[in-house]
Motif scaffolding. Structure first.
Motif, short mmCIF file in Angstrom:
data_model
loop_
_atom_site.label_atom_id
_atom_site.label_comp_id
_atom_site.label_asym_id
_atom_site.label_seq_id
_atom_site.Cartn_x
_atom_site.Cartn_y
_atom_site.Cartn_z
N LEU A 177 0.82 -1.22 0.00
CA LEU A 177 0.00 0.00 0.00
C LEU A 177 0.85 1.27 0.00
N THR A 178 1.91 1.30 0.79
CA THR A 178 2.72 2.53 0.83
C THR A 178 3.39 2.76 -0.53
N GLU A 179 3.83 1.67 -1.16
CA GLU A 179 4.43 1.80 -2.49
C GLU A 179 3.41 2.37 -3.49
N LEU A 180 2.21 1.83 -3.42
CA LEU A 180 1.14 2.26 -4.33
C LEU A 180 0.78 3.73 -4.10
N LEU A 181 0.67 4.13 -2.84
CA LEU A 181 0.28 5.52 -2.54
C LEU A 181 1.41 6.49 -2.86
N ARG A 182 2.64 6.10 -2.58
CA ARG A 182 3.78 7.01 -2.86
C ARG A 182 3.88 7.31 -4.36
N ALA A 183 3.48 6.34 -5.18
CA ALA A 183 3.52 6.55 -6.64
C ALA A 183 2.51 7.63 -7.07
N ARG A 184 1.58 7.99 -6.19
CA ARG A 184 0.59 9.03 -6.52
C ARG A 184 1.04 10.41 -6.03
N HIS A 185 2.29 10.51 -5.56
CA HIS A 185 2.92 11.77 -5.17
C HIS A 185 2.19 12.55 -4.06
N PRO A 186 1.89 11.90 -2.94
CA PRO A 186 1.35 12.65 -1.80
C PRO A 186 2.46 13.49 -1.16
N ALA A 187 2.07 14.45 -0.31
CA ALA A 187 3.07 15.26 0.39
C ALA A 187 3.79 14.41 1.43
N SER A 188 3.07 13.51 2.07
CA SER A 188 3.70 12.61 3.05
C SER A 188 2.81 11.39 3.26
N VAL A 189 3.42 10.30 3.72
CA VAL A 189 2.66 9.10 4.07
C VAL A 189 3.12 8.64 5.44
N LYS A 190 2.19 8.60 6.39
CA LYS A 190 2.50 8.07 7.72
C LYS A 190 1.60 6.88 7.99
N ILE A 191 2.05 6.04 8.91
CA ILE A 191 1.28 4.85 9.24
C ILE A 191 0.97 4.83 10.73
N CYS A 192 -0.28 4.55 11.05
CA CYS A 192 -0.68 4.34 12.44
C CYS A 192 -1.35 2.97 12.53
N THR A 193 -0.80 2.10 13.35
CA THR A 193 -1.44 0.79 13.55
C THR A 193 -1.75 0.59 15.02
N LEU A 194 -2.89 0.00 15.29
CA LEU A 194 -3.22 -0.26 16.69
C LEU A 194 -2.31 -1.35 17.24
N LEU A 195 -2.13 -2.42 16.47
CA LEU A 195 -1.29 -3.52 16.93
C LEU A 195 -0.12 -3.73 15.98
N ASP A 196 1.05 -3.92 16.56
CA ASP A 196 2.25 -4.27 15.79
C ASP A 196 2.64 -5.68 16.25
N LYS A 197 2.18 -6.68 15.45
CA LYS A 197 2.48 -8.08 15.80
C LYS A 197 3.76 -8.47 15.07
N THR A 198 4.81 -8.69 15.82
CA THR A 198 6.15 -8.75 15.23
C THR A 198 6.67 -10.13 14.78
N PRO A 199 6.22 -11.26 15.33
CA PRO A 199 6.95 -12.51 15.06
C PRO A 199 6.97 -12.97 13.60
N ARG A 200 5.98 -12.59 12.80
CA ARG A 200 5.92 -13.12 11.43
C ARG A 200 6.29 -12.08 10.37
N ARG A 201 6.92 -10.96 10.80
CA ARG A 201 7.23 -9.87 9.86
C ARG A 201 8.20 -10.31 8.79
N THR A 202 7.84 -10.12 7.53
CA THR A 202 8.75 -10.44 6.43
C THR A 202 9.17 -9.19 5.66
N ARG A 203 8.42 -8.09 5.83
CA ARG A 203 8.76 -6.84 5.16
C ARG A 203 9.04 -5.78 6.22
N SER A 204 10.14 -5.08 6.05
CA SER A 204 10.47 -4.05 7.04
C SER A 204 9.75 -2.76 6.67
#
Ligand code: PRP
Length: 187
Positions: A117-144
């Motif tokens: 999603l961030t890649e897709l949105l950045r290609a649309r040239h926004p001024a900024s992209v921030k992320i807010c997540t309620l939960l950050d579940k870490t053990p299965r992360r494959t993308r940083s």
């Protein structure tokens, strides 16, 4: 309590307190970033259907700044045709070039959804992209991914439900976040 629930991880009160803190913090940051321009170009909060709806509804009301809301839906693992594939099911209806975007998620797990999603949105040239997540579940992360705002970190690989999160579309309406019994997820 539902008999498939193993234990409560975050109570209704804990969630409400954390959402209030996040709302204040995010608002202060955008006020600093935008100054007086905030009333001309309010940040656009983008909630991901369906899990983030309840979180976004509460977070938006905890943000005392001008704010616009939008929604997207992406397909995720289990429903994609190959591992890691993410597909846009419902796109934004407005252009986002020059806008300050705040992606609002209920949970980040492998990170595939947000990486795409961030890649897709950045290609649309926004001024900024921030992320807010309620939960950050870490053990299965494959993308940083850089998470700007996190409600709670979950260092265990529990199957979590409630406050928007589902198991087979159930439990989204629980007011708390809980771990599901392992036996409940075996088919
Ligand atoms: C969940 C969640 C995130 C995604 C996180 O959505 O809401 O969007 O999975 O997983 P990832 O970090 O491994 O990509 P889901 O596809 O279950 O849809 P939902 O929001 O309708 O529950």
């Amino acid at each position: 309590m539902h008999n498939e629930i193993e234990r409560i991880l975050f109570t209704e009160d804990q969630i409400a307190a954390r959402v209030r803190e996040l709302g204040q913090q995010i608002s202060r940051d955008y006020e600093q970033l935008l100054g007086e321009r905030i009333s001309h170009e309010p940040p656009l909060a983008i909630g991901l259907l369906r899990g983030a709806v309840i979180f976004l509804a509460d977070l938006a009301r905890a943000m005392p700044i001008p704010l616009e809301l939008a929604f997207m839906a992406l397909s995720s693992y289990g429903r994609s045709t190959s591992p890691g594939e993410v597909r846009v099911v419902k796109d934004l209806e407005i252009p986002v070039a020059g806008r300050h975007l705040l992606i609002v998620e209920d949970i980040v797990d492998t990170g595939q959804t947000l990486a795409h999603l961030t890649e897709l949105l950045r290609a649309r040239h926004p001024a900024s992209v921030k992320i807010c997540t309620l939960l950050d579940k870490t053990p299965r992360r494959t993308r940083s991914i850089k998470l700007d705002y996190v409600g709670f970190t979950l260092p265990e690989d529990a199957f979590v439900v409630g406050y928007g999160l589902d198991y087979a579309e159930r439990y989204r309406n629980l007011p708390y976040i809980a771990a599901l019994k392992q036996s409940a997820t075996r088919s």
